[in-house]
Design a protein around this motif. Structure first.
Motif, PDB file in Angstrom:
ATOM      1  N   TRP A 444      33.617  13.129  57.505  1.00 31.54           N
ATOM      2  CA  TRP A 444      33.844  12.518  58.727  1.00 31.54           C
ATOM      3  C   TRP A 444      33.442  10.808  58.612  1.00 31.54           C
ATOM      4  O   TRP A 444      32.280  10.748  58.267  1.00 31.54           O
ATOM      5  N   GLU A 446      33.166   6.995  59.838  1.00 30.30           N
ATOM      6  CA  GLU A 446      33.035   6.201  61.204  1.00 30.30           C
ATOM      7  C   GLU A 446      32.486   4.808  60.769  1.00 30.30           C
ATOM      8  O   GLU A 446      31.723   4.852  60.193  1.00 30.30           O
ATOM      9  N   LYS A 479      37.674   5.600  63.164  1.00 30.55           N
ATOM     10  CA  LYS A 479      37.242   6.987  62.919  1.00 30.55           C
ATOM     11  C   LYS A 479      38.316   7.608  61.956  1.00 30.55           C
ATOM     12  O   LYS A 479      39.455   7.482  62.166  1.00 30.55           O
TER      13      LYS A 479
END
Length: 741
Positions: A444, A446, A479
């Motif tokens: 993930w 960001e 994101k």
């Protein structure tokens, strides 16, 4: 397409298998009397799979260089590493270095960009490419891993990974070295172990390097000696081993760099040339300074008293960098000498918790979690007018409006990057000589940026523009998440012959640009790679012969260009990479050692891809279909030979090595004026060490023929000039080292 690929991979594995069995049978039929030399190549242990393994039984293409070997070759940075590895290419983007492996590199060196070939320093990752300048000294080894490594080895490693390992406490040895060379070079280094108790050991090391610049500049930069060296570093480590099952390691390192940086050879737009005099340049665009301070703390805890012979490892670290960079330039369209300033202050945290079992069991497993966090302040960066030039047609207007000591463009940002991941990797042996592997990683990513850029058109474009200064919002965010995975098969044909095939995917996050019109984004970059390989130890381990071949497909390749006063990153589309690599290491006679490595690359952008070149006021849509990728020479090769001569009460070692590279393009447009020429660089050394091994003296020379080797070529649409950088000229010196046991 997938069927053809699978058939091709299977056929290649079978062919390699037959070849290796034939070699093995040939060696087996030899009598012991045929093998006169009883020397053997050392077994190389690596951490490519995050657990220790024999490099010859590790299913990935890699090169390994031990610390003493690197020291003897004068490798003290990523830049010098590229001179000994055929798959590694090193270049710079506005003074900021980056690495390409197998033609894959990230040219996005902005505060938003991520590397495609990250550097792991004892497991610690940093986003900032200028950290590549930090010295490599008192090393245990460097592992160059080729191809996507993201499943086990962390974020963004689509091209490969540089694993750098320092020499840890426990060797109970030490050394001090001193070196002098041309360009008034004065270098010193030390490393020493100190056992405090039976369970606590320490190691202290450091380096100091100082040298005059390679290029004496004239003209605008009169009196500046560019590309000097002035850096030092200190490192302290402690290892605590209270029991067989547990150990704890901690390290602190401080680095400082204060140099003039690279020099640019500047020509008219679209013109390619090199200076007639390699040492004296008309310095139209020299870097005025390149300053870097770094403080880094790392730690690692290992506990092995777990079921399945498993080891639980927690590693972490914190790094604080200060980077200040500026180069001076004169834009013919504006009446002022200028500096382009970069001032960045990143703070980075790494954390990883990992459980791993040995890979030689029937079942093996690794799984864990990785956390990366970077907070970075970018302050007072941009285009700064130093002094108005009265002789310019617009010079008086510049002076009257007091536009010297003014920013034409200034950036002030706060940037935060987070990357979290979970990963798992499994191995299964259905037979003693066969291993199947599979793994996956979910990441993930960001990124966010707050702040803005200040523009003052009178100080930036024309002193007659009446518009007041303005603030432009540069807030942006991104994101993204992605699963990368790995599948592979490994097969021991014999104890000395190993083949493998695997499929890996890689992923590098997208980002966003700032320009006068606002914020624009670019998409993530993905790569899929098939690889087959064979690793062989022959003639009683006197010869090591390794091969690999690979095919990679790219989507959303990220490129950049300097336009409208900004470095703009954009996606070009898809590309294909085909390649092969080989390595030969052989012990020759009683005292010789031969090393040869070669890499072939065929890179090509797909059909139907066009890219805008030039400024927004004068855009030029150009097709790049069929063009080669930047930083991807079609053929490169390194080689070397060393020979030990037994002289009275000691050993005299003579060594020679070289690197050849075919031409390389520096942009996706493959223009002749932004192409680096083919080159060959040759180095040599001569050293003496007595039987006691208490000291060693050596003479060395690099770039014997004093080649002018291109390191970068770019069209600068802000100044309407071409900028070129070059690799170091011929250097030589003498080094003395004292060893303590």
């Amino acid at each position: 397409m997938k069927s053809r690929i699978s058939l091709s991979v299977a056929s290649s594995l079978i062919c390699i298998g037959h070849y290796n069995v034939a070699i093995a049978q040939e060696v087996d039929t030899q009598s012991t009397e045929d093998v006169i030399n009883t020397r053997e190549l050392e077994v190389i242990t690596v951490s490519a799979e995050r657990v220790t393994s024999d490099a010859q039984k590790t299913a990935t293409a890699l090169s390994v260089y031990n610390g003493s070997e690197l020291a003897s070759k004068g490798v003290t940075s990523a830049e010098s590493l590229a001179t000994v590895d055929p798959s590694v290419n090193f270049t710079k983007n506005n003074g900021v270095p980056y690495i390409a492996i197998r033609g894959i590199a990230s040219t996005d060196t902005t505060e938003i960009g991520d590397p495609s070939v990250p550097v792991s320093r004892d497991g610690f990752f940093t986003n900032r490419p200028y950290a590549l300048q930090l010295g490599m000294y008192d090393l245990d080894r460097i592992e160059v891993l080729k191809g996507p490594q993201g499943t086990l080895n962390g974020r963004n490693s689509t091209g490969g990974l540089l694993n750098v390992f320092v020499k840890r406490p426990g060797f109970e040895d030490g050394y001090i070295s001193a070196e002098i060379g041309n360009y008034s070079a004065k270098n010193a280094e030390f490393g020493i172990d100190w056992r405090l108790t039976d369970t606590i050991q320490t190691r202290f090391s450091g380096t100091y390097r100082k040298r005059d610049g390679y290029r004496e500049l004239t003209g605008l930069a009169e009196g500046i000696n560019a590309e000097d060296e002035n850096r030092h570093s200190l490192r302290g480590q402690v290892l605590f081993t209270p029991s067989e099952d547990f150990n704890a390691w901690a390290m602190f390192q401080h680095d400082s760099i204060d140099e003039t940086g690279s020099a640019y050879w500047t020509t008219d737009f679209t013109v390619k040339s090199e200076p007639e005099d390699a040492d004296t340049w008309d310095g139209k665009s020299p870097l005025l300074y390149n300053k870097l301070k770094n403080d880094k703390a790392q730690w690692e805890f290992n506990y092995s008293g777990l079921p399945l012979d498993g080891v639980l490892t927690y590693s972490g670290g914190y790094e604080e960098l200060e980077y200040n960079n500026a180069f001076e330039a004169f834009n013919p369209g504006y009446p002022s000498t200028r500096s382009f300033l970069q001032n960045q202050y990143p703070e980075t945290w790494n954390h990883e918790l990992r459980f791993a079992t040995p890979i030689d069991k029937e079942w093996s497993a690794q799984f864990g979690v990785f956390l990366f966090d970077e907070k970075m302040s970018l302050r007072d960066s941009g285009i700064f007018n130093i002094e108005c030039i009265a002789s310019h047609p617009l010079g008086q207007a510049c002076i009257d409006r007091e536009l010297d000591n003014q920013y034409g463009l200034r950036f002030n940002y706060q940037v935060e990057t987070n990357s979290d991941a979970v990963f798992a990797h499994f191995g299964y042996r259905p037979a003693e000589n066969v291993r199947l592997t599979a793994g996956a990683r979910k990441t993930w990513d960001e990124k966010s940026r707050t702040g803005g850029n200040y523009s003052y058109l009178a100080a930036l474009a024309n002193p007659f523009i009446p518009a007041p200064a303005s603030e432009n919002d540069a807030t942006g965010s991104m994101k993204d998440s992605q699963i990368t995975y790995h599948v592979g098969v490994e097969y021991d044909l014999t104890d000395d012959n190993f083949v493998y095939g695997k499929f890996d995917t890689g992923y590098k996050a997208g980002g966003f640009n700032s320009n006068a019109a606002g914020v624009t984004s670019y998409e993530r970059e993905e790569v899929k790679t098939f690889e087959i390989g064979s690793k062989n130890s022959l003639l009683n381990n006197m010869v090591r012969l390794n091969f690999s071949a690979f095919m990679s497909t790219f989507s959303n390749y990220q490129a950049n260009q300097i336009v409208d006063d900004f470095l703009v990153v954009f996606n070009t589309g898809s590309a294909d990479i085909f390649g092969a690599e080989s390595e030969l290491v052989a012990l020759v006679g009683d005292n010789g050692k031969l090393q040869l490595s070669a890499a072939y690359l065929n890179t090509e952008f797909d059909d139907g891809i066009s890219v805008i070149e030039g400024t927004s006021q004068n855009p030029n849509l150009r097709e790049i279909s069929g063009n080669s990728l930047p930083n991807a020479p079609s053929f490169s090769m390194t080689g070397g030979y060393s020979h030990d001569f037994n002289v009275k009460e000691g050993i005299l070692r003579a060594s020679i090595d070289f690197k050849y590279s075919s031409k390389v393009y520096y942009t996706v447009f493959n223009d002749s004026d932004t192409t680096g020429d083919a080159y060959t660089q040759t180095n040599a050394s001569l050293s003496y060490q007595p039987e006691s091994m208490e000291w060693e003296a050596s003479l060395w020379i690099k770039n014997i023929t004093d080649e002018m080797i291109f390191a970068r070529a770019v069209r600068n649409y802000n100044s309407n000039v071409n900028n070129f950088e070059f690799a170091p000229p011929r250097t030589f010196g003498v080094k003395v080292k004292w060893n303590f046991f």
